[in-house]
Structures are given as C-alpha cells and as structure tokens.
Design a protein around this motif. Structure first.
Motif, PDB file in Angstrom:
ATOM      1  N   ASN A  91      56.701 -12.069  -8.205  1.00  0.00           N
ATOM      2  CA  ASN A  91      56.850 -10.720  -8.797  1.00  0.00           C
ATOM      3  C   ASN A  91      56.066 -10.631 -10.104  1.00  0.00           C
ATOM      4  O   ASN A  91      56.314  -9.783 -10.933  1.00  0.00           O
ATOM      5  CB  ASN A  91      58.314 -10.341  -9.001  1.00  0.00           C
ATOM      6  N   ALA A 112      55.259  -2.262 -11.733  1.00  0.00           N
ATOM      7  CA  ALA A 112      56.689  -1.948 -11.821  1.00  0.00           C
ATOM      8  C   ALA A 112      57.240  -1.625 -10.434  1.00  0.00           C
ATOM      9  O   ALA A 112      58.350  -2.025 -10.080  1.00  0.00           O
ATOM     10  CB  ALA A 112      56.913  -0.779 -12.780  1.00  0.00           C
ATOM     11  N   ARG A 168      57.717  -4.802  -8.472  1.00  0.00           N
ATOM     12  CA  ARG A 168      58.886  -5.544  -8.933  1.00  0.00           C
ATOM     13  C   ARG A 168      60.180  -4.900  -8.456  1.00  0.00           C
ATOM     14  O   ARG A 168      61.171  -5.589  -8.223  1.00  0.00           O
ATOM     15  CB  ARG A 168      58.874  -5.638 -10.457  1.00  0.00           C
ATOM     16  N   SER A 169      60.157  -3.566  -8.331  1.00  0.00           N
ATOM     17  CA  SER A 169      61.369  -2.884  -7.876  1.00  0.00           C
ATOM     18  C   SER A 169      61.671  -3.224  -6.420  1.00  0.00           C
ATOM     19  O   SER A 169      62.778  -3.036  -5.953  1.00  0.00           O
ATOM     20  CB  SER A 169      61.227  -1.372  -8.068  1.00  0.00           C
ATOM     21  N   PHE A 184      68.180 -14.882 -11.718  1.00  0.00           N
ATOM     22  CA  PHE A 184      67.724 -15.914 -12.645  1.00  0.00           C
ATOM     23  C   PHE A 184      68.762 -17.017 -12.821  1.00  0.00           C
ATOM     24  O   PHE A 184      69.955 -16.802 -12.621  1.00  0.00           O
ATOM     25  CB  PHE A 184      67.469 -15.299 -14.024  1.00  0.00           C
ATOM     26  N   PHE A 216      72.312  -7.450 -18.490  1.00  0.00           N
ATOM     27  CA  PHE A 216      72.077  -6.713 -19.734  1.00  0.00           C
ATOM     28  C   PHE A 216      73.347  -6.745 -20.575  1.00  0.00           C
ATOM     29  O   PHE A 216      74.364  -6.164 -20.208  1.00  0.00           O
ATOM     30  CB  PHE A 216      71.631  -5.288 -19.428  1.00  0.00           C
ATOM     31  N   VAL A 272      64.696   3.671 -12.146  1.00  0.00           N
ATOM     32  CA  VAL A 272      63.468   3.335 -11.426  1.00  0.00           C
ATOM     33  C   VAL A 272      63.334   4.165 -10.157  1.00  0.00           C
ATOM     34  O   VAL A 272      62.282   4.717  -9.865  1.00  0.00           O
ATOM     35  CB  VAL A 272      63.428   1.825 -11.087  1.00  0.00           C
ATOM     36  N   ARG A 306      73.069  -6.593  -8.584  1.00  0.00           N
ATOM     37  CA  ARG A 306      72.042  -5.807  -9.280  1.00  0.00           C
ATOM     38  C   ARG A 306      70.725  -5.841  -8.511  1.00  0.00           C
ATOM     39  O   ARG A 306      70.041  -4.818  -8.390  1.00  0.00           O
ATOM     40  CB  ARG A 306      71.837  -6.367 -10.696  1.00  0.00           C
ATOM     41  N   GLN A 349      66.463 -11.017 -21.105  1.00  0.00           N
ATOM     42  CA  GLN A 349      66.862  -9.612 -21.001  1.00  0.00           C
ATOM     43  C   GLN A 349      65.667  -8.753 -20.596  1.00  0.00           C
ATOM     44  O   GLN A 349      65.763  -7.928 -19.697  1.00  0.00           O
ATOM     45  CB  GLN A 349      67.421  -9.122 -22.346  1.00  0.00           C
ATOM     46  N   GLU A 377      62.930  -9.860 -19.246  1.00  0.00           N
ATOM     47  CA  GLU A 377      62.440 -10.309 -17.926  1.00  0.00           C
ATOM     48  C   GLU A 377      63.250  -9.675 -16.808  1.00  0.00           C
ATOM     49  O   GLU A 377      62.692  -9.233 -15.800  1.00  0.00           O
ATOM     50  CB  GLU A 377      62.534 -11.833 -17.810  1.00  0.00           C
ATOM     51  N   ALA A 378      64.570  -9.638 -16.995  1.00  0.00           N
ATOM     52  CA  ALA A 378      65.413  -9.024 -15.961  1.00  0.00           C
ATOM     53  C   ALA A 378      65.077  -7.546 -15.824  1.00  0.00           C
ATOM     54  O   ALA A 378      65.071  -7.004 -14.723  1.00  0.00           O
ATOM     55  CB  ALA A 378      66.883  -9.214 -16.311  1.00  0.00           C
ATOM     56  N   ALA A 379      64.789  -6.909 -16.956  1.00  0.00           N
ATOM     57  CA  ALA A 379      64.442  -5.489 -16.919  1.00  0.00           C
ATOM     58  C   ALA A 379      63.119  -5.273 -16.190  1.00  0.00           C
ATOM     59  O   ALA A 379      62.977  -4.355 -15.383  1.00  0.00           O
ATOM     60  CB  ALA A 379      64.359  -4.933 -18.341  1.00  0.00           C
ATOM     61  N   ARG A 380      62.148  -6.147 -16.473  1.00  0.00           N
ATOM     62  CA  ARG A 380      60.870  -6.046 -15.763  1.00  0.00           C
ATOM     63  C   ARG A 380      61.085  -6.290 -14.275  1.00  0.00           C
ATOM     64  O   ARG A 380      60.476  -5.649 -13.422  1.00  0.00           O
ATOM     65  CB  ARG A 380      59.872  -7.060 -16.306  1.00  0.00           C
ATOM     66  N   ALA A 381      61.966  -7.258 -13.966  1.00  0.00           N
ATOM     67  CA  ALA A 381      62.155  -7.653 -12.571  1.00  0.00           C
ATOM     68  C   ALA A 381      62.775  -6.542 -11.722  1.00  0.00           C
ATOM     69  O   ALA A 381      62.598  -6.533 -10.511  1.00  0.00           O
ATOM     70  CB  ALA A 381      63.007  -8.914 -12.489  1.00  0.00           C
ATOM     71  N   ILE A 382      63.529  -5.607 -12.339  1.00  0.00           N
ATOM     72  CA  ILE A 382      64.035  -4.503 -11.512  1.00  0.00           C
ATOM     73  C   ILE A 382      63.078  -3.317 -11.514  1.00  0.00           C
ATOM     74  O   ILE A 382      63.373  -2.281 -10.932  1.00  0.00           O
ATOM     75  CB  ILE A 382      65.456  -4.032 -11.915  1.00  0.00           C
ATOM     76  N   GLY A 383      61.938  -3.466 -12.182  1.00  0.00           N
ATOM     77  CA  GLY A 383      60.907  -2.439 -12.079  1.00  0.00           C
ATOM     78  C   GLY A 383      60.859  -1.454 -13.232  1.00  0.00           C
ATOM     79  O   GLY A 383      60.216  -0.417 -13.129  1.00  0.00           O
ATOM     80  N   LEU A 384      61.530  -1.760 -14.333  1.00  0.00           N
ATOM     81  CA  LEU A 384      61.404  -0.885 -15.498  1.00  0.00           C
ATOM     82  C   LEU A 384      60.013  -1.046 -16.101  1.00  0.00           C
ATOM     83  O   LEU A 384      59.474  -2.150 -16.151  1.00  0.00           O
ATOM     84  CB  LEU A 384      62.462  -1.226 -16.551  1.00  0.00           C
ATOM     85  N   THR A 385      59.438   0.058 -16.579  1.00  0.00           N
ATOM     86  CA  THR A 385      58.139  -0.018 -17.244  1.00  0.00           C
ATOM     87  C   THR A 385      58.337  -0.558 -18.661  1.00  0.00           C
ATOM     88  O   THR A 385      59.473  -0.669 -19.140  1.00  0.00           O
ATOM     89  CB  THR A 385      57.497   1.376 -17.341  1.00  0.00           C
TER      90      THR A 385
END
Lengths: 251, 222
Positions: free
Chosen positions: A57, A82, A85-86, A92, A98, A114, A158, B121, B123-131
């Motif tokens: 990814n 993006a 990745r979605s 991890f 978050f 997204v 998630r 944090q 990385e996880a955000a990037r991994a779900i596709g956030l810009t």
C-alpha cells in the motif's frame, strides 16, 4: 484449506528492490497474490517481511521493480494513492487506533471521510463489524481503555469497514500479551475462511498451518522459499528455512 | 490612590483595548500559526521552505520593529487602511504585527505537538485512504493541539503583555494610557504603576490557570 477463489492475481510484484541507506532490505522480490488467497510471510527479524508488506500500500516506496494491484501499477501520490490505500486494509503491530476518537469513530472515519457514506449508515455498519469482532459493547470507549487484543480486533474492524479488496497484517499479534493472541487469530481465521485476500506477516506458526494457502519464507531481503504450509513445515527445501524452523518449532 | 479611582473609567477603557488586541491577534495568530505548521510538515519542499523562512524571520525580529513596520511601512508608506478613524486604523495595523509575530511561535509550538503524535497514527490514517490534508486536519492536528495547550497558554500570556508594544505606534492600550496618566498625576506614579501591573496580572493569571486546566482535561490518553 479453503478454495482459492478464482485464482486471478490481485497483487503482482516483479523485480522489487528497496534500500534503507546501505541496507538492501528487499532483493529482487517476485511474488503474486491471488484473489482469495491467504499468504503468510514468515522469517527471521530484519529479513524484510514488514517492509514487503508495507510496499503493497506504498507506506514504503520501492527503488526498483513494479507492483501492480488489481491490474493497475501502484499510484505514486495524491488522490490516486489515497484511493489505492482505501482498497487495501492494513492492520499494524501496534494497532494504531486513533487515540482521540472513540472505538466507533475509529471504524466509521474512513467510510465517512474517504467513501462519503452517510454518518448513520457508516455507524450501523460500524456497529455490525464491532459486534462481529466481539467489541460491540465498547463502541463509545476510547482506545486506551481497551486491552491490546480488543484494540487489535477494532483495528481489523476498521480495515473491514472500508470493504477492502485485501488486508495486510503486519505482525498483528506480536505486541499482544500471550493470552490475547488467540482472540485476534480467531477473527483472522474466520476472515480467511470467508475468502478475504490476506497477506499476513507473523510468527504464529499455528495460524500459518491452519489458515494459510501458501507460506513465503523470507530472509536477508529475499524470498528463500515458497510452499504450501504442509510442505513447508514438514519438508522445507532450503537449509535457511530448516534452520529457522528448527529454532522456533522446538520451543 | 485617589488618582486610580478618579481615572478608573480611563484605565478600564485602556485594558478593554488590551483585551481586544490580545483576542484578535491571538485568534489570527492561531489560524496563521496552524497553517504555517501544516506547511512546515508538508511533503512539498516549496511550502516547507516558505514556512521555515517565515518563522525564522518573524521569530528573530524584535516585536517593536515588526509593529513599527506595520504602523509606518504598511500604514503610511503603503497606505494600508482599515478605517477612516486614525485610532481604529492603527489598532488593526498593530493587530497585523502582533499576529504575524505571534504566529511564528504558535507554529513552532504546534510543530512540537505534531512531533508528540506517534508516527503510527498518521500511517493508519494514510492506510485507510485519507489524503495529506485530511490526515493533518482529522488525525494529527487534533492530537498535536491537545499536547501543546499549556505552551499555547504561555504564548497567549506573552501576547497579552506584548500588546503594550502597540504603544510604539500610538495605540492607546494600557501601557500608553499609563504613561499619559503619569503626566497628569505626577504625585501618584507608584500607585498608578502598581494598578496597571495588577491589571495585567488579572488578565494573565487566569489565562495560565485556564490553559493548565484545559491541558489536563483534554490530554489524549495513550
């Protein structure tokens, strides 16, 4: 073992090389992951397993070679990256929930921001997924209030909330207390049985035997051996793999 | 002592201006400082360069120079005008100077806050596709802010006191009014001085307490 879906390739890596400074972490990797396949990557620490997982990814960029996902070369940046990745879930080692969002918000953030799904729909689906991984009752808590095993199950929910085409698991149980490993593996096994395409970097040999369609053994940045779990664990071909297995399986 | 009571409405007016200068500059500095912090962590070298240059220039220039530049440079030479009323115009020019200066410190505080957010944090955000922008806005900055509430409080306290420099371009806030009152009440200099010092304490002490309380209350538990 479950059937392997339609066997068409979802991820194809060709001639992939990656360096961290002078360290050559991935050496000429050629690997194909088919739809519905559960691929387990094992090997000694520092052998490039996590890096390999993270290239798919593009959390790690590669120096040479090509990676295609769903017949498309990986996007390099911006909106296209993006979007890729979605479509690829990731779980991890350190959960990475978050910290300032509730459990439910962790699961609904991606779908809402997204995918543009309405909040109410995302929450309904999020609750279903949390129930599925056995965390429904904790939806309004914050990550720090949950145990490691619970957090990791939320992290799986998630990833699932995005309806990914595959999920990458980067040592999902390595940071867990021993008594919490099984609850996470159980969720992963049920995903595998439902036909989710998975790439799992793990030290859990029991999981590899039970759920993997194929085992890849990596050491010093190379794919040393690829085989069915049965063949690999009982009849490894290379000395490097035999040596590794003799060290871990005797305990 | 009588002088303080006699001049109380004047003193109150002066502090009211101090408060307005502080709040307006604080708000603009917070917004500008956040944007600058975003630029300094962005993947684009051009934006990083602009952010870094801004911070280095503004943080290392004496505030008096910044304010005088805003009054003379912007106000007189470039003829920037916000109002036909001279005093209102200079108030806004001083707000520009105070904001521009304070933003550099806000930027650095927020950048320090960004460094407290574990890399996983983002990385996880990037991994779900956030810009990048969504990641900063939804995941990184909210946690960064909460980590630096106390330092931001210190910056606000410094800003409250720094508003006195607006006197350099004739803005009638507390310190300029104090000087005027010294001339009218030569026999009560110490009392007037103590009164104004107390006035500043009344503004800054609660600010410190409030931000300390907020910092504890809003801390992100990991």
């Amino acid at each position: 073992m479950t059937e392997n879906g339609d066997k068409t390739p979802l991820v194809v890596l060709e001639g992939v090389n990656k360096h961290f400074g002078s360290l050559h972490v991935l050496r000429d990797i050629n690997l194909t992951i088919s739809r519905g396949e559960v691929l387990v990557v094992i090997g000694p620490s520092g052998g490039g397993k996590s890096t390999l997982c993270r290239t798919i990814n593009r959390l790690e960029a590669i120096d040479q070679g090509t990676i295609t996902f769903d017949s498309q070369p990986l996007a390099v940046e911006g909106k296209a990256l993006a979007k890729l990745r979605s479509e690829v879930g990731m779980v991890f080692q350190s959960f990475n929930l978050f910290a300032h969002k509730t459990i439910l918000e962790n699961v609904t953030l991606g779908p809402i921001k997204v995918r543009g799904i309405a909040k109410a729909d995302a929450e309904r689906r999020g609750m279903e997924l949390l129930e599925r991984v056995g965390i429904g009752a904790q939806a309004s808590k914050y990550p720090a209030q949950l145990s490691g095993g619970q957090q990791q199950r939320v992290a799986i929910a998630r990833a699932l909330a995005m309806d990914p085409k595959m999920i990458l698991f980067d040592e999902p149980t390595s940071a867990l207390d021993p008594e919490m490993v099984q609850e996470v593996l159980d969720v992963m096994i049920s995903l595998a049985q439902e036909g989710m395409t998975m790439m799992v970097v793990t030290h859990e040999m029991g999981f590899a035997r039970r759920a993997a369609d194929r085992v890849v053994f990596m050491a010093e940045g190379q794919v040393v051996e690829e085989n069915t779990p049965e063949e690999f664990f009982t009849n490894a071909r290379t000395d490097r793999a035999k040596d590794f297995l003799s060290k871990i399986l005797t305990h | 002592m009588q002088a303080l009571f006699d001049e109380f409405p004047v003193i109150l007016d002066a502090f009211w201006l101090t408060i307005r200068l502080t709040l307006a500059s604080g708000l603009v500095a917070l917004v500008l400082g956040t944007i600058l912090a975003g630029m300094r962590v962005s993947p684009l070298p051009v934006l990083r360069g602009i952010g870094t240059t801004y911070v280095n220039v503004l943080r290392n220039t004496p505030l008096t120079l910044v304010i005088v530049f805003c009054g003379l440079g912007l106000g007189l030479v470039l003829d920037v005008s916000f109002s036909t009323s001279l005093s209102t115009n200079y108030m806004w020019l001083s707000i520009i100077g105070l904001s521009a200066y304070t933003a550099a410190f806000v930027c650095e505080a927020i950048r320090a806050g960004i460094n407290t957010v574990p890399v996983g944090q983002a990385e996880a955000a990037r991994a779900i596709g956030l810009t990048f922008g969504q990641n900063l806005r939804l995941i990184v900055l909210p946690q960064a802010f909460r980590a630096v509430i106390a330092p931001l409080g210190s910056i606000l306290i410094a800003l409250t006191k720094n508003t006195t420099i607006a006197a350099a371009i004739g803005v009638g806030e507390a310190s300029l009014t104090m000087k005027t009152l010294f001339e009218a009440h030569g026999d009560a200099v110490v009392q007037i001085f103590a009164g104004f010092a107390l006035g500043f304490l009344i503004l800054t002490l609660p600010t410190g307490l409030l931000f300390g309380w907020l910092a504890k209350r809003l801390a992100v538990v990991r």
